[in-house]
Design a protein around this motif. Sequence first.
Motif, PDB file in Angstrom:
ATOM      1  N   ASN A 205      26.767  19.342  -8.830  1.00 11.64           N
ATOM      2  CA  ASN A 205      27.064  20.314 -10.071  1.00 11.64           C
ATOM      3  C   ASN A 205      25.944  20.924 -10.608  1.00 11.64           C
ATOM      4  N   GLU A 222      26.283  32.021 -10.035  1.00 14.46           N
ATOM      5  CA  GLU A 222      24.761  32.686  -9.905  1.00 14.46           C
ATOM      6  C   GLU A 222      23.931  31.399 -10.033  1.00 14.46           C
ATOM      7  N   ASP A 225      25.656  27.498  -9.819  1.00 11.98           N
ATOM      8  CA  ASP A 225      25.255  27.780  -7.874  1.00 11.98           C
ATOM      9  C   ASP A 225      23.182  26.579  -7.549  1.00 11.98           C
TER      10      ASP A 225
END
Lengths: 276, 164
Positions: A205, A222, A225
Amino acid sequence: MIPAGFEYHRPADIASALSLLQTHGDEARVIAGGHSLIPMMKLRMADLSHLIDLQDIDGLKGITIAEDIVSIGAMTTQNELITNDELSRRIPILREAALLIADPQVRYVGTVGGNVANGDPGNDMPGLMQCLGAVYTLEGPDGSRAVAARDFYEAAYFTAREDEEILTQITIPVPSMSGYAYEKQKRKIGDYATAAAAVMVGGGNASVAMTNLSDTPIYSAEASDALAKGDVDGCVAAALDAIDPQEDMRGPIAFKKHVAEVILRRAIAKAQERAA
Amino acid sequence: MSKMHVKLNVNGQEVEGLAEPRTLLIHFLRENLNITGPHIGCETSHCGACTVDLNGKSVKSCTVFVAQANGSDVTTVEGLTNDDGSLGVIQEMFREHHGLQCGFCTPGMITRAHRLLQENPNPTEEEVRFGMAGNLCRCTGYQNIVKAILASADMMNAQKEAAE
Protein backbone atom coordinates in the motif's frame (compact mmCIF):
# COMPACT_ATOMS: atom_id res chain seq x y z
CA MET A 1 -0.24 46.85 14.66
CA ILE A 2 -3.38 46.94 16.73
CA PRO A 3 -6.40 44.95 15.55
CA ALA A 4 -9.88 46.45 15.46
CA GLY A 5 -11.91 46.11 18.64
CA PHE A 6 -14.03 43.09 19.42
CA GLU A 7 -16.07 41.52 22.20
CA TYR A 8 -14.26 38.62 23.83
CA HIS A 9 -16.00 35.40 24.85
CA ARG A 10 -14.52 32.42 26.64
CA PRO A 11 -17.21 29.73 26.77
CA ALA A 12 -16.71 26.74 29.08
CA ASP A 13 -18.31 24.14 26.83
CA ILE A 14 -18.95 23.42 23.18
CA ALA A 15 -22.70 24.08 23.41
CA SER A 16 -22.07 27.63 24.63
CA ALA A 17 -19.52 28.19 21.89
CA LEU A 18 -21.97 26.98 19.22
CA SER A 19 -24.70 29.17 20.64
CA LEU A 20 -22.41 32.23 20.49
CA LEU A 21 -21.60 31.40 16.87
CA GLN A 22 -25.29 31.18 16.05
CA THR A 23 -26.12 34.43 17.84
CA HIS A 24 -23.40 36.49 16.18
CA GLY A 25 -23.31 34.83 12.77
CA ASP A 26 -20.53 35.92 10.44
CA GLU A 27 -19.47 38.68 12.86
CA ALA A 28 -17.99 35.96 15.08
CA ARG A 29 -14.89 33.81 14.75
CA VAL A 30 -13.53 31.11 17.01
CA ILE A 31 -9.91 31.36 18.10
CA ALA A 32 -7.73 28.36 18.96
CA GLY A 33 -4.01 29.18 19.21
CA GLY A 34 -4.57 32.32 17.19
CA HIS A 35 -1.24 32.25 15.40
CA SER A 36 -2.92 32.47 12.00
CA LEU A 37 -5.92 34.56 13.05
CA ILE A 38 -4.22 37.21 15.20
CA PRO A 39 -1.72 38.22 12.47
CA MET A 40 -4.67 38.54 10.05
CA MET A 41 -6.57 40.64 12.60
CA LYS A 42 -3.53 42.89 13.07
CA LEU A 43 -3.40 43.44 9.32
CA ARG A 44 -7.15 44.14 9.48
CA MET A 45 -7.67 41.41 6.90
CA ALA A 46 -9.82 39.37 9.30
CA ASP A 47 -12.94 41.32 10.13
CA LEU A 48 -14.89 40.26 13.21
CA SER A 49 -16.62 41.79 16.18
CA HIS A 50 -16.93 38.73 18.42
CA LEU A 51 -13.97 36.52 19.26
CA ILE A 52 -14.85 33.15 20.79
CA ASP A 53 -11.87 31.67 22.62
CA LEU A 54 -11.99 27.86 22.84
CA GLN A 55 -9.21 27.45 25.45
CA ASP A 56 -11.51 26.57 28.38
CA ILE A 57 -13.39 23.78 26.60
CA ASP A 58 -11.95 20.57 28.04
CA GLY A 59 -13.73 18.40 25.48
CA LEU A 60 -11.49 19.82 22.74
CA LYS A 61 -8.27 18.78 24.44
CA GLY A 62 -6.29 15.60 24.65
CA ILE A 63 -5.08 12.69 22.57
CA THR A 64 -6.74 9.28 22.81
CA ILE A 65 -4.88 6.28 21.44
CA ALA A 66 -6.82 3.06 20.87
CA GLU A 67 -5.74 -0.17 19.17
CA ASP A 68 -6.24 0.94 15.58
CA ILE A 69 -7.44 4.53 15.85
CA VAL A 70 -6.13 7.78 17.28
CA SER A 71 -8.29 10.77 18.23
CA ILE A 72 -6.77 14.20 18.59
CA GLY A 73 -8.79 17.00 20.18
CA ALA A 74 -8.81 20.13 18.03
CA MET A 75 -7.17 22.26 20.76
CA THR A 76 -4.17 19.94 21.05
CA THR A 77 -1.08 22.04 20.42
CA GLN A 78 1.68 21.07 18.01
CA ASN A 79 3.99 20.82 21.04
CA GLU A 80 1.62 18.42 22.83
CA LEU A 81 1.52 16.32 19.69
CA ILE A 82 5.33 16.31 19.42
CA THR A 83 5.87 15.38 23.07
CA ASN A 84 3.36 12.51 23.14
CA ASP A 85 5.71 9.53 22.90
CA GLU A 86 3.01 6.91 22.51
CA LEU A 87 1.47 8.84 19.61
CA SER A 88 4.87 9.22 17.99
CA ARG A 89 5.47 5.49 18.33
CA ARG A 90 2.16 4.68 16.64
CA ILE A 91 2.12 7.38 13.94
CA PRO A 92 5.65 8.80 13.78
CA ILE A 93 4.99 10.94 10.70
CA LEU A 94 2.89 13.29 12.89
CA ARG A 95 5.91 14.30 14.98
CA GLU A 96 8.16 14.46 11.95
CA ALA A 97 5.80 16.94 10.25
CA ALA A 98 4.94 18.95 13.37
CA LEU A 99 8.63 19.62 14.08
CA LEU A 100 8.84 21.34 10.70
CA ILE A 101 6.02 23.78 11.53
CA ALA A 102 6.98 27.34 12.45
CA ASP A 103 9.23 27.64 15.53
CA PRO A 104 9.16 26.48 19.18
CA GLN A 105 7.12 29.42 20.49
CA VAL A 106 4.48 28.99 17.80
CA ARG A 107 4.31 25.22 18.35
CA TYR A 108 3.52 25.74 22.05
CA VAL A 109 0.40 27.69 21.09
CA GLY A 110 -0.58 26.67 17.58
CA THR A 111 -3.14 23.87 17.52
CA VAL A 112 -3.67 20.89 15.26
CA GLY A 113 -7.35 21.81 14.92
CA GLY A 114 -6.60 25.36 13.89
CA ASN A 115 -4.01 24.14 11.41
CA VAL A 116 -6.41 21.77 9.66
CA ALA A 117 -9.54 23.96 9.92
CA ASN A 118 -8.11 27.23 8.66
CA GLY A 119 -7.89 26.09 5.05
CA ASP A 120 -4.55 27.82 4.45
CA PRO A 121 -2.81 25.92 1.64
CA GLY A 122 0.51 26.65 3.38
CA ASN A 123 -0.40 24.69 6.49
CA ASP A 124 1.30 21.31 6.80
CA MET A 125 -1.31 19.28 8.69
CA PRO A 126 -4.02 19.24 5.97
CA GLY A 127 -1.84 17.40 3.42
CA LEU A 128 -0.58 15.08 6.13
CA MET A 129 -4.14 14.30 7.27
CA GLN A 130 -5.11 13.56 3.67
CA CYS A 131 -2.15 11.20 3.38
CA LEU A 132 -3.21 9.44 6.61
CA GLY A 133 -6.88 9.25 5.61
CA ALA A 134 -7.96 11.25 8.68
CA VAL A 135 -11.55 12.24 9.41
CA TYR A 136 -12.64 15.54 10.97
CA THR A 137 -15.56 15.86 13.36
CA LEU A 138 -17.62 19.03 12.92
CA GLU A 139 -20.07 20.08 15.63
CA GLY A 140 -22.90 22.37 14.65
CA PRO A 141 -26.33 23.46 15.83
CA ASP A 142 -27.85 20.28 14.37
CA GLY A 143 -25.36 17.89 15.89
CA SER A 144 -22.11 16.48 14.66
CA ARG A 145 -20.96 15.11 11.33
CA ALA A 146 -17.78 13.56 10.00
CA VAL A 147 -15.94 14.78 6.92
CA ALA A 148 -12.89 13.05 5.44
CA ALA A 149 -9.80 15.25 5.20
CA ARG A 150 -9.68 14.28 1.51
CA ASP A 151 -13.13 15.89 0.99
CA PHE A 152 -12.72 18.87 3.33
CA TYR A 153 -10.71 21.41 1.33
CA GLU A 154 -12.50 23.34 -1.44
CA ALA A 155 -10.19 26.29 -2.16
CA ALA A 156 -7.82 28.53 -0.21
CA TYR A 157 -9.59 29.28 3.11
CA PHE A 158 -12.77 27.61 1.88
CA THR A 159 -13.63 24.27 3.44
CA ALA A 160 -16.61 21.98 4.00
CA ARG A 161 -17.06 23.50 7.46
CA GLU A 162 -20.16 25.71 7.74
CA ASP A 163 -19.85 29.07 9.51
CA GLU A 164 -21.86 27.80 12.45
CA GLU A 165 -19.76 24.67 12.90
CA ILE A 166 -16.64 24.06 14.97
CA LEU A 167 -14.06 21.43 14.07
CA THR A 168 -13.72 19.51 17.32
CA GLN A 169 -11.73 16.37 16.65
CA ILE A 170 -9.40 14.65 14.23
CA THR A 171 -9.57 10.87 13.97
CA ILE A 172 -6.73 8.97 12.32
CA PRO A 173 -6.66 5.25 11.55
CA VAL A 174 -3.29 3.88 12.71
CA PRO A 175 -1.58 3.15 9.39
CA SER A 176 -0.67 -0.41 8.48
CA MET A 177 2.15 0.99 6.32
CA SER A 178 5.41 1.13 8.24
CA GLY A 179 7.31 3.42 5.85
CA TYR A 180 6.73 7.10 6.34
CA ALA A 181 8.30 10.49 5.59
CA TYR A 182 7.31 14.14 5.69
CA GLU A 183 9.73 16.28 3.71
CA LYS A 184 9.49 20.06 3.48
CA GLN A 185 11.50 22.66 1.60
CA LYS A 186 11.27 26.10 3.21
CA ARG A 187 13.32 29.24 2.82
CA LYS A 188 13.87 29.70 6.53
CA ILE A 189 12.56 28.68 9.96
CA GLY A 190 8.98 29.78 10.31
CA ASP A 191 8.27 29.90 6.59
CA TYR A 192 5.56 27.95 4.85
CA ALA A 193 6.66 25.25 2.44
CA THR A 194 7.90 26.02 -1.03
CA ALA A 195 6.93 22.37 -1.43
CA ALA A 196 6.23 19.58 1.05
CA ALA A 197 5.27 15.93 0.67
CA ALA A 198 3.74 13.33 2.96
CA VAL A 199 4.38 9.72 1.98
CA MET A 200 3.30 6.45 3.61
CA VAL A 201 4.33 3.13 2.07
CA GLY A 202 4.53 -0.55 2.97
CA GLY A 203 2.87 -3.94 2.60
CA GLY A 204 1.72 -3.27 -0.94
CA ASN A 205 0.00 0.00 0.00
CA ALA A 206 0.97 3.64 -0.34
CA SER A 207 -0.43 7.11 0.20
CA VAL A 208 0.92 10.39 -1.19
CA ALA A 209 -0.14 13.99 -0.51
CA MET A 210 1.50 17.35 -1.16
CA THR A 211 1.41 20.74 0.58
CA ASN A 212 1.34 24.34 -0.70
CA LEU A 213 1.45 23.39 -4.36
CA SER A 214 -2.16 24.22 -5.13
CA ASP A 215 -4.94 26.21 -3.44
CA THR A 216 -5.76 23.06 -1.43
CA PRO A 217 -3.63 20.18 -0.19
CA ILE A 218 -3.30 17.55 -2.92
CA TYR A 219 -3.87 13.87 -2.21
CA SER A 220 -3.35 11.84 -5.36
CA ALA A 221 -4.95 8.40 -5.60
CA GLU A 222 -3.12 7.81 -8.87
CA ALA A 223 0.26 8.65 -7.36
CA SER A 224 -0.55 6.48 -4.34
CA ASP A 225 -1.53 3.51 -6.53
CA ALA A 226 1.64 3.83 -8.59
CA LEU A 227 3.83 3.90 -5.49
CA ALA A 228 1.96 0.92 -4.03
CA LYS A 229 3.10 -1.02 -7.10
CA GLY A 230 6.66 0.23 -6.61
CA ASP A 231 6.51 2.56 -9.63
CA VAL A 232 8.32 5.63 -8.27
CA ASP A 233 8.53 7.48 -11.59
CA GLY A 234 4.83 6.86 -12.21
CA CYS A 235 4.03 8.15 -8.72
CA VAL A 236 6.06 11.32 -9.23
CA ALA A 237 4.55 11.94 -12.66
CA ALA A 238 1.02 11.54 -11.32
CA ALA A 239 1.67 13.82 -8.33
CA LEU A 240 3.25 16.52 -10.49
CA ASP A 241 0.28 16.30 -12.80
CA ALA A 242 -2.12 16.80 -9.89
CA ILE A 243 -0.53 19.95 -8.45
CA ASP A 244 -1.14 23.47 -9.69
CA PRO A 245 1.42 25.81 -8.10
CA GLN A 246 1.20 29.56 -8.57
CA GLU A 247 4.05 32.03 -8.88
CA ASP A 248 4.70 34.00 -5.69
CA MET A 249 7.63 35.19 -3.58
CA ARG A 250 8.72 31.57 -3.18
CA GLY A 251 9.42 31.34 -6.87
CA PRO A 252 8.04 30.87 -10.37
CA ILE A 253 5.90 27.89 -11.36
CA ALA A 254 8.71 25.93 -13.04
CA PHE A 255 10.87 26.24 -9.91
CA LYS A 256 8.06 25.07 -7.66
CA LYS A 257 7.44 22.02 -9.83
CA HIS A 258 11.15 21.28 -9.73
CA VAL A 259 11.23 21.56 -5.92
CA ALA A 260 8.06 19.48 -5.68
CA GLU A 261 9.72 16.65 -7.57
CA VAL A 262 12.92 16.83 -5.50
CA ILE A 263 10.99 16.83 -2.22
CA LEU A 264 8.62 14.07 -3.28
CA ARG A 265 11.48 11.83 -4.40
CA ARG A 266 13.28 12.43 -1.10
CA ALA A 267 10.13 11.58 0.85
CA ILE A 268 9.55 8.41 -1.20
CA ALA A 269 13.15 7.25 -0.77
CA LYS A 270 13.06 7.85 2.98
CA ALA A 271 9.68 6.16 3.39
CA GLN A 272 10.75 3.13 1.35
CA GLU A 273 13.95 2.84 3.36
CA ARG A 274 12.01 2.93 6.61
CA ALA A 275 9.51 0.37 5.33
CA ALA A 276 12.28 -2.04 4.39
CA MET B 1 -15.40 48.50 22.92
CA SER B 2 -15.60 48.18 26.66
CA LYS B 3 -12.57 47.40 28.76
CA MET B 4 -12.24 44.17 30.66
CA HIS B 5 -10.77 43.45 34.04
CA VAL B 6 -7.50 41.58 33.64
CA LYS B 7 -5.72 39.62 36.37
CA LEU B 8 -2.29 38.08 35.88
CA ASN B 9 0.49 36.77 38.03
CA VAL B 10 3.61 38.43 36.62
CA ASN B 11 6.98 37.38 38.01
CA GLY B 12 5.30 36.11 41.16
CA GLN B 13 3.21 39.25 41.77
CA GLU B 14 -0.56 39.41 41.39
CA VAL B 15 -1.38 42.31 39.10
CA GLU B 16 -4.66 43.69 37.81
CA GLY B 17 -5.68 46.22 35.24
CA LEU B 18 -8.30 47.34 32.78
CA ALA B 19 -7.71 46.76 29.09
CA GLU B 20 -9.58 46.34 25.87
CA PRO B 21 -9.65 42.65 24.87
CA ARG B 22 -7.75 43.53 21.67
CA THR B 23 -4.77 44.72 23.71
CA LEU B 24 -1.82 42.48 22.97
CA LEU B 25 -0.09 40.95 25.96
CA ILE B 26 3.18 42.73 25.06
CA HIS B 27 1.43 46.12 25.16
CA PHE B 28 -0.27 45.33 28.47
CA LEU B 29 3.06 44.33 30.02
CA ARG B 30 4.97 47.33 28.71
CA GLU B 31 2.36 50.08 28.86
CA ASN B 32 0.03 49.14 31.71
CA LEU B 33 2.53 47.40 33.98
CA ASN B 34 5.75 49.20 32.93
CA ILE B 35 7.47 45.84 32.50
CA THR B 36 9.71 46.77 29.60
CA GLY B 37 12.02 43.74 29.51
CA PRO B 38 10.11 42.03 26.71
CA HIS B 39 10.71 44.05 23.55
CA ILE B 40 8.60 44.75 20.49
CA GLY B 41 10.73 43.76 17.53
CA CYS B 42 8.82 42.73 14.44
CA GLU B 43 5.30 42.54 15.90
CA THR B 44 4.59 39.77 13.39
CA SER B 45 5.47 36.64 15.44
CA HIS B 46 8.83 36.18 13.76
CA CYS B 47 11.62 37.70 15.83
CA GLY B 48 10.93 36.44 19.36
CA ALA B 49 12.09 39.64 21.14
CA CYS B 50 8.71 39.73 22.93
CA THR B 51 9.01 36.15 24.21
CA VAL B 52 7.61 35.60 27.70
CA ASP B 53 6.84 32.47 29.66
CA LEU B 54 3.06 31.97 29.81
CA ASN B 55 1.91 29.12 32.07
CA GLY B 56 5.21 27.33 31.52
CA LYS B 57 5.37 27.78 27.75
CA SER B 58 7.47 30.19 25.71
CA VAL B 59 5.15 32.42 23.74
CA LYS B 60 5.45 35.49 21.57
CA SER B 61 3.51 38.07 23.55
CA CYS B 62 2.84 40.13 20.40
CA THR B 63 0.58 37.31 19.22
CA VAL B 64 -1.51 36.77 22.35
CA PHE B 65 -4.41 38.99 23.36
CA VAL B 66 -4.39 39.99 27.01
CA ALA B 67 -7.92 38.57 27.12
CA GLN B 68 -6.52 35.13 26.24
CA ALA B 69 -3.83 35.45 28.90
CA ASN B 70 -6.27 36.58 31.60
CA GLY B 71 -5.76 34.44 34.71
CA SER B 72 -2.32 33.19 33.63
CA ASP B 73 1.15 33.11 35.14
CA VAL B 74 3.64 35.21 33.20
CA THR B 75 7.42 35.29 33.61
CA THR B 76 9.51 37.92 31.86
CA VAL B 77 13.27 38.44 31.86
CA GLU B 78 12.83 40.58 34.99
CA GLY B 79 11.60 37.48 36.80
CA LEU B 80 14.75 35.50 36.04
CA THR B 81 17.09 37.37 38.38
CA ASN B 82 18.16 35.86 41.70
CA ASP B 83 16.13 36.71 44.79
CA ASP B 84 18.69 39.33 45.84
CA GLY B 85 18.32 41.08 42.48
CA SER B 86 21.66 39.90 41.07
CA LEU B 87 21.79 38.33 37.61
CA GLY B 88 20.37 34.82 37.31
CA VAL B 89 22.50 32.05 35.83
CA ILE B 90 21.41 32.49 32.21
CA GLN B 91 21.70 36.27 32.44
CA GLU B 92 25.17 35.95 33.95
CA MET B 93 26.29 33.48 31.26
CA PHE B 94 25.05 35.79 28.50
CA ARG B 95 27.19 38.53 30.08
CA GLU B 96 30.23 36.30 30.57
CA HIS B 97 30.14 34.76 27.08
CA HIS B 98 29.20 38.01 25.38
CA GLY B 99 25.92 36.51 24.12
CA LEU B 100 24.71 39.93 23.05
CA GLN B 101 25.83 43.02 21.24
CA CYS B 102 23.05 45.59 20.94
CA GLY B 103 20.96 43.65 23.46
CA PHE B 104 17.58 44.14 21.82
CA CYS B 105 16.85 40.43 21.33
CA THR B 106 18.39 39.44 24.68
CA PRO B 107 15.30 39.48 26.94
CA GLY B 108 13.50 37.16 24.51
CA MET B 109 16.59 34.98 24.11
CA ILE B 110 17.05 34.58 27.86
CA THR B 111 13.37 33.96 28.57
CA ARG B 112 13.23 31.33 25.82
CA ALA B 113 16.51 29.74 26.99
CA HIS B 114 15.05 29.51 30.50
CA ARG B 115 12.14 27.34 29.30
CA LEU B 116 14.38 25.31 26.99
CA LEU B 117 16.68 24.42 29.91
CA GLN B 118 13.74 23.65 32.19
CA GLU B 119 12.54 21.10 29.63
CA ASN B 120 15.96 19.84 28.58
CA PRO B 121 18.66 20.42 31.23
CA ASN B 122 21.38 18.76 29.13
CA PRO B 123 20.88 19.97 25.56
CA THR B 124 23.33 19.33 22.75
CA GLU B 125 24.45 22.29 20.67
CA GLU B 126 22.06 21.15 17.95
CA GLU B 127 19.16 21.00 20.41
CA VAL B 128 19.97 24.51 21.60
CA ARG B 129 19.97 25.81 18.04
CA PHE B 130 16.71 24.02 17.23
CA GLY B 131 15.10 25.16 20.48
CA MET B 132 16.14 28.78 19.94
CA ALA B 133 14.97 28.88 16.31
CA GLY B 134 12.10 31.24 17.16
CA ASN B 135 14.44 34.02 18.31
CA LEU B 136 16.31 36.19 15.84
CA CYS B 137 19.52 38.09 16.55
CA ARG B 138 20.95 40.46 13.96
CA CYS B 139 24.26 41.13 15.74
CA THR B 140 25.96 38.10 17.20
CA GLY B 141 25.68 35.43 14.54
CA TYR B 142 24.28 33.27 17.38
CA GLN B 143 27.64 31.69 18.21
CA ASN B 144 28.00 33.28 21.64
CA ILE B 145 24.31 32.93 22.40
CA VAL B 146 24.61 29.17 21.94
CA LYS B 147 27.80 29.15 24.05
CA ALA B 148 26.06 31.11 26.81
CA ILE B 149 23.12 28.70 26.90
CA LEU B 150 25.34 25.61 26.96
CA ALA B 151 27.38 27.21 29.76
CA SER B 152 24.14 28.00 31.61
CA ALA B 153 23.15 24.34 31.42
CA ASP B 154 26.49 23.29 32.89
CA MET B 155 26.28 25.91 35.63
CA MET B 156 22.69 25.04 36.57
CA ASN B 157 23.52 21.32 36.69
CA ALA B 158 26.58 22.00 38.85
CA GLN B 159 24.49 24.13 41.23
CA LYS B 160 21.85 21.43 41.42
CA GLU B 161 24.47 18.79 42.19
CA ALA B 162 26.06 20.97 44.87
CA ALA B 163 22.66 21.47 46.48
CA GLU B 164 21.96 17.74 46.66
